[in-house]
Scaffold this motif. Structure first.
Motif, PDB file in Angstrom:
ATOM      1  N   SER A  15      -0.042  56.950 -21.221  1.00  0.00           N
ATOM      2  CA  SER A  15      -1.334  56.499 -20.857  1.00  0.00           C
ATOM      3  C   SER A  15      -1.689  56.152 -19.446  1.00  0.00           C
ATOM      4  O   SER A  15      -2.523  55.453 -18.630  1.00  0.00           O
ATOM      5  CB  SER A  15      -2.039  55.870 -21.635  1.00  0.00           C
ATOM      6  OG  SER A  15      -1.271  54.532 -21.982  1.00  0.00           O
ATOM      7  N   ARG A  66      -5.696  53.283 -28.738  1.00  0.00           N
ATOM      8  CA  ARG A  66      -7.130  53.063 -28.277  1.00  0.00           C
ATOM      9  C   ARG A  66      -6.684  54.153 -26.828  1.00  0.00           C
ATOM     10  O   ARG A  66      -8.253  55.260 -27.018  1.00  0.00           O
ATOM     11  CB  ARG A  66      -7.108  51.896 -27.236  1.00  0.00           C
ATOM     12  CG  ARG A  66      -6.388  52.010 -26.496  1.00  0.00           C
ATOM     13  CD  ARG A  66      -5.876  50.518 -25.787  1.00  0.00           C
ATOM     14  NE  ARG A  66      -5.264  49.764 -24.771  1.00  0.00           N
ATOM     15  CZ  ARG A  66      -5.894  50.167 -23.181  1.00  0.00           C
ATOM     16  NH1 ARG A  66      -6.677  50.074 -22.879  1.00  0.00           N
ATOM     17  NH2 ARG A  66      -4.613  49.214 -22.467  1.00  0.00           N
ATOM     18  N   TYR A 123       2.842  54.442 -30.130  1.00  0.00           N
ATOM     19  CA  TYR A 123       4.114  54.150 -30.450  1.00  0.00           C
ATOM     20  C   TYR A 123       4.350  52.773 -31.056  1.00  0.00           C
ATOM     21  O   TYR A 123       5.401  52.413 -30.895  1.00  0.00           O
ATOM     22  CB  TYR A 123       4.372  53.688 -28.567  1.00  0.00           C
ATOM     23  CG  TYR A 123       3.383  52.510 -28.009  1.00  0.00           C
ATOM     24  CD1 TYR A 123       4.812  51.260 -28.122  1.00  0.00           C
ATOM     25  CD2 TYR A 123       2.383  52.832 -27.362  1.00  0.00           C
ATOM     26  CE1 TYR A 123       3.667  50.082 -27.323  1.00  0.00           C
ATOM     27  CE2 TYR A 123       1.677  51.318 -26.438  1.00  0.00           C
ATOM     28  CZ  TYR A 123       2.181  50.265 -26.179  1.00  0.00           C
ATOM     29  OH  TYR A 123       1.452  49.785 -26.208  1.00  0.00           O
ATOM     30  N   HIS A 157      -1.331  47.298 -18.822  1.00  0.00           N
ATOM     31  CA  HIS A 157      -1.525  47.937 -19.982  1.00  0.00           C
ATOM     32  C   HIS A 157      -3.123  48.875 -18.902  1.00  0.00           C
ATOM     33  O   HIS A 157      -4.209  49.030 -19.965  1.00  0.00           O
ATOM     34  CB  HIS A 157      -2.295  46.914 -20.786  1.00  0.00           C
ATOM     35  CG  HIS A 157      -1.130  46.132 -21.519  1.00  0.00           C
ATOM     36  ND1 HIS A 157      -0.839  47.218 -22.835  1.00  0.00           N
ATOM     37  CD2 HIS A 157      -1.523  45.445 -21.683  1.00  0.00           C
ATOM     38  CE1 HIS A 157      -0.155  46.452 -22.965  1.00  0.00           C
ATOM     39  NE2 HIS A 157       0.028  44.702 -22.552  1.00  0.00           N
ATOM     40  N   ALA A 158      -2.611  49.371 -17.401  1.00  0.00           N
ATOM     41  CA  ALA A 158      -3.509  50.109 -16.814  1.00  0.00           C
ATOM     42  C   ALA A 158      -3.914  51.743 -17.673  1.00  0.00           C
ATOM     43  O   ALA A 158      -2.886  51.976 -18.268  1.00  0.00           O
ATOM     44  CB  ALA A 158      -3.169  50.287 -15.552  1.00  0.00           C
TER      45      ALA A 158
HETATM   46  N1  LIG Z   1      11.685  55.724 -10.451  1.00  0.00           N
HETATM   47  C1  LIG Z   1       9.983  55.912  -9.382  1.00  0.00           C
HETATM   48  O1  LIG Z   1      10.569  56.792  -8.706  1.00  0.00           O
HETATM   49  C2  LIG Z   1       9.350  55.562 -10.015  1.00  0.00           C
HETATM   50  C3  LIG Z   1       8.002  56.351  -9.750  1.00  0.00           C
HETATM   51  C4  LIG Z   1       6.906  56.006 -10.132  1.00  0.00           C
HETATM   52  C5  LIG Z   1       6.996  55.389 -11.642  1.00  0.00           C
HETATM   53  N2  LIG Z   1       8.426  54.237 -11.639  1.00  0.00           N
HETATM   54  C6  LIG Z   1       8.050  53.164 -12.465  1.00  0.00           C
HETATM   55  O2  LIG Z   1       8.095  53.998 -13.885  1.00  0.00           O
HETATM   56  C7  LIG Z   1       7.231  53.558 -14.368  1.00  0.00           C
HETATM   57  C8  LIG Z   1       5.384  53.725 -15.525  1.00  0.00           C
HETATM   58  O3  LIG Z   1       4.935  53.385 -14.056  1.00  0.00           O
HETATM   59  P1  LIG Z   1       2.729  54.221 -14.417  1.00  0.00           P
HETATM   60  O4  LIG Z   1       2.501  53.854 -12.685  1.00  0.00           O
HETATM   61  O5  LIG Z   1       2.909  55.121 -14.981  1.00  0.00           O
HETATM   62  O6  LIG Z   1       3.062  52.113 -15.011  1.00  0.00           O
HETATM   63  P2  LIG Z   1       1.353  51.295 -15.753  1.00  0.00           P
HETATM   64  O7  LIG Z   1       0.360  52.745 -14.765  1.00  0.00           O
HETATM   65  O8  LIG Z   1       1.376  50.565 -15.299  1.00  0.00           O
HETATM   66  O9  LIG Z   1       1.907  52.394 -17.076  1.00  0.00           O
HETATM   67  C9  LIG Z   1       1.383  51.506 -18.203  1.00  0.00           C
HETATM   68  C10 LIG Z   1       0.505  51.896 -19.371  1.00  0.00           C
HETATM   69  O10 LIG Z   1       1.990  52.283 -19.821  1.00  0.00           O
HETATM   70  C11 LIG Z   1       1.419  52.029 -21.631  1.00  0.00           C
HETATM   71  N3  LIG Z   1       2.548  51.423 -22.366  1.00  0.00           N
HETATM   72  C12 LIG Z   1       3.239  50.135 -22.171  1.00  0.00           C
HETATM   73  N4  LIG Z   1       4.308  50.571 -23.183  1.00  0.00           N
HETATM   74  C13 LIG Z   1       4.542  51.350 -23.716  1.00  0.00           C
HETATM   75  C14 LIG Z   1       5.286  52.135 -24.829  1.00  0.00           C
HETATM   76  N5  LIG Z   1       6.104  51.660 -25.565  1.00  0.00           N
HETATM   77  N6  LIG Z   1       5.516  53.122 -25.212  1.00  0.00           N
HETATM   78  C15 LIG Z   1       4.401  54.124 -24.681  1.00  0.00           C
HETATM   79  N7  LIG Z   1       2.780  53.197 -24.180  1.00  0.00           N
HETATM   80  C16 LIG Z   1       3.703  52.485 -23.475  1.00  0.00           C
HETATM   81  C17 LIG Z   1       0.149  51.497 -21.236  1.00  0.00           C
HETATM   82  O11 LIG Z   1      -0.208  51.316 -22.673  1.00  0.00           O
HETATM   83  P3  LIG Z   1      -1.106  50.148 -23.431  1.00  0.00           P
HETATM   84  O12 LIG Z   1      -1.847  49.550 -22.836  1.00  0.00           O
HETATM   85  O13 LIG Z   1      -1.361  51.023 -24.803  1.00  0.00           O
HETATM   86  O14 LIG Z   1       0.646  49.177 -23.824  1.00  0.00           O
HETATM   87  C18 LIG Z   1       0.202  51.603 -20.388  1.00  0.00           C
HETATM   88  O15 LIG Z   1      -1.156  52.429 -20.748  1.00  0.00           O
HETATM   89  C19 LIG Z   1       6.772  51.452 -14.236  1.00  0.00           C
HETATM   90  O16 LIG Z   1       8.184  51.272 -14.828  1.00  0.00           O
HETATM   91  C20 LIG Z   1       7.292  52.178 -12.408  1.00  0.00           C
HETATM   92  O17 LIG Z   1       7.881  51.021 -11.968  1.00  0.00           O
HETATM   93  C21 LIG Z   1       9.081  54.638 -11.219  1.00  0.00           C
END
Ligand SMILES: NC(=O)c1ccc[n+]([C@@H]2O[C@H](COP(=O)([O-])OP(=O)(O)OC[C@H]3O[C@@H](n4cnc5c(N)ncnc54)[C@H](OP(=O)(O)O)[C@@H]3O)[C@@H](O)[C@H]2O)c1
Length: 506
Positions: free
Chosen positions: A338, A363, A379, A494-495
């Motif tokens: 999400s 949700r 999850y 939680h975005a």
């Molecule tokens: N290596 C790279 O080059 C790179 C590039 C982009 C992103 N990233 C990393 O990848 C990660 C994700 O990035 P993003 O932009 O997608 O973050 P994000 O948009 O902030 O992700 C938030 C989402 O993660 C969900 N979530 C949290 N814990 C969870 C779990 N245990 N299981 C399932 N869903 C869960 C939350 O749902 P709920 O609200 O329901 O908890 C929320 O909807 C970050 O750590 C970011 O730094 C790395």
């Protein structure tokens, strides 16, 4: 009234009998700048107007400048001269400024021609001024005044140190903020542990190989606030003050002399290099190598969501063997489905032809199914925690966007014998695990992903959006003036989809 020794106060008398007492110098700067831009207005005022300048450094010293002479350079010099004279009269009350420093302002800021059209707005000159540290000699406000006068300005968000502690802000900026709070530009962020300043800074000037983009929308990624927190410091030392953000969509307004592929008026989407940032501003300088044209079917908001989040999803899936022609037949698990990356990974996995299992909170289950996931796990349930696919499938490829909440040992039992995990949130622990997997010659792989932005990939994503195959899930939109709220929301984790900053586009 600015009473500090570094400050000046000004009064502007536009008509006899009517006095506008704008005591904040920032107000004065605004006023002068607008008059300067609108020359006819300045001339109209010439018969009845006098600009009266008073420096707070000396209450006795006034300058009366006819509006017709409202060339900023002259005004600036007269102000300087008045201050100098005042200083000579009352040395104990006036900070000393070296001849060198004054010369530096005159030369670098105003230019040898006294601020000719050509000289105005030259970033390089302004940058040099910034390096003349006069603030300790009581002239910090003059630097600001000069910078404002000489360049086209823009609104931007900046921070001045890692960690963003309040104390990291420079003292004269804090003083300035009191005036900004009174309504002119914006205010200091108080309610968030990320301290950013909303500022007016010169519009950047593109170098030979760069383009200047008028930003319409930008998006926030966790890496933005992680960098602000100093996490990336060993790899990416940022220069301060730093304007954060990497993802923008907007319109090209200027191109460097060596740029051939873009022209003013082009609508584009761009990724700005992390260490330079620049997205949280009205204008940003972009590298043509990480910029692509945006067709009219793709809105600025949709486009601004793409660079980091969708490119990361695309890179993980491509590295796992997908080519997005529908021919992939493996099973994919997307954790954190999400979030910004996850919402794209699910959709791209389906475009490629994969069977997609996704994890998210209860949700968001319907949303993730709507995006195309074949199976969705909550999850927080025991099955969700164990990542067990309802149909019993083992995963050939895992995109772990749930950060440290899901570890390799959580995923391993559900991996196919030659399954590959792409870890999006590398840490020393994940690196160690991946090295151990490698040296143990395991057929299961644990790869640490670092985003490598390529224009052709961004082009492919823009194409998918144009064709209606890929959609941005927008969690929320914030105007540029409320970046700190967007920051806070992203940090809370939680975005649902992407958090967007609307700069011109609603
Ligand atoms: N290596 C790279 O080059 C790179 C590039 C982009 C992103 N990233 C990393 O990848 C990660 C994700 O990035 P993003 O932009 O997608 O973050 P994000 O948009 O902030 O992700 C938030 C989402 O993660 C969900 N979530 C949290 N814990 C969870 C779990 N245990 N299981 C399932 N869903 C869960 C939350 O749902 P709920 O609200 O329901 O908890 C929320 O909807 C970050 O750590 C970011 O730094 C790395």
């Amino acid at each position: 009234m600015l009473g500090s020794r570094t400050a000046q106060a000004f009064e502007l008398h536009r008509e006899p009998g009517r006095q506008i007492s704008g005591t904040a110098r920032i107000w004065f700067t605004e006023k002068i700048r607008s008059l300067h831009r609108a020359r006819p207005v300045a001339q109209e005022l010439s018969t009845s107007s006098t600009l009266r300048v008073r420096t707070a450094l000396c209450d006795e010293c006034f300058l009366n400048v006819p509006a017709a002479d409202m060339q900023l350079v002259q005004l600036y010099r007269k102000t300087e001269a008045a201050m100098e004279a005042a200083r000579r009269r009352r040395p104990q009350r006036h900070p000393q400024r070296s001849g060198e420093a004054t010369k530096a302002i005159a030369l670098h800021c105003l230019g040898p021609e006294g601020g000719s059209e050509q000289g105005r707005g030259e970033q390089s000159a302004l940058e040099r001024v910034a390096h003349v540290d006069l603030s300790r000699q009581g002239c910090g406000s003059l630097i600001h005044f000069a910078r404002a006068a000489m360049a086209e300005m823009m609104q931007a968000v900046q921070y001045s140190s890692y960690g963003g502690a309040h104390a990291a802000l420079q003292p004269f900026r804090l003083a300035e903020m009191r005036f900004l709070n009174s309504g002119l530009t914006s205010d200091i962020v108080e309610n968030c542990d990320v301290k950013a300043e909303h500022k007016e800074i010169p519009i950047p000037v593109p170098k030979k190989g760069e383009i200047l983009v008028k930003v319409e929308a930008a998006s926030v990624n966790p890496v933005d606030w992680k960098m602000q927190g100093g996490v990336m410091r060993p790899m990416l030392p940022a220069k301060f003050p730093h304007t954060p953000g990497t993802d923008i969509a907007g319109e090209v307004v200027k191109v460097g002399s060596e740029v051939k592929d873009f022209a003013p008026g082009d609508k584009v989407v761009a990724w700005l290099e992390l260490k330079h940032g620049g997205a949280m501003a009205q204008y940003a300088v972009a590298n043509p190598k990480t910029t692509v044209v945006r067709p009219p079917e793709v809105s600025a908001v949709e486009a601004a969501c793409l660079p980091v989040a969708a490119l990361t999803a695309l890179q993980a899936l491509t590295s796992g063997g997908m080519n997005f022609d529908g021919s992939y037949s493996g099973n994919v698990l997307v954790t954190g489905a999400s979030g910004g990356v996850g919402t794209y990974a699910v959709q791209l996995g389906k475009i490629a032809g994969a069977h997609v299992t996704a994890t998210c909170g209860e949700r968001n289950i319907e949303l993730i199914k709507f995006l195309g996931a074949d199976e969705v796990l909550d999850y927080k349930t025991p099955e969700g925690k164990k990542l067990i696919s309802p149909s019993g499938k083992k995963y050939d490829l895992v995109v772990n966007a749930a950060a440290s909440a899901v570890t390799f040992s959580d995923m391993q039992p559900q991996l196919a014998p030659k399954g590959v995990v792409f870890e999006l949130t590398p840490s020393p622990k994940t690196f160690l695990t991946s090295v151990i997997k490698r040296v143990s010659m395991s057929k299961q792989k644990y790869n640490q992903l670092m985003l490598n932005v390529e224009a052709r990939n961004l082009e492919m994503l823009v194409g998918f959006v144009k064709e209606g195959k890929l959609h941005a899930v927008i969690d929320s939109k914030f105007p540029l003036a409320k970046v700190e709220e967007a920051w806070k929301k992203s940090k809370e984790g939680h975005a649902v989809g992407k958090i967007v900053i609307t700069v011109t586009e609603e």
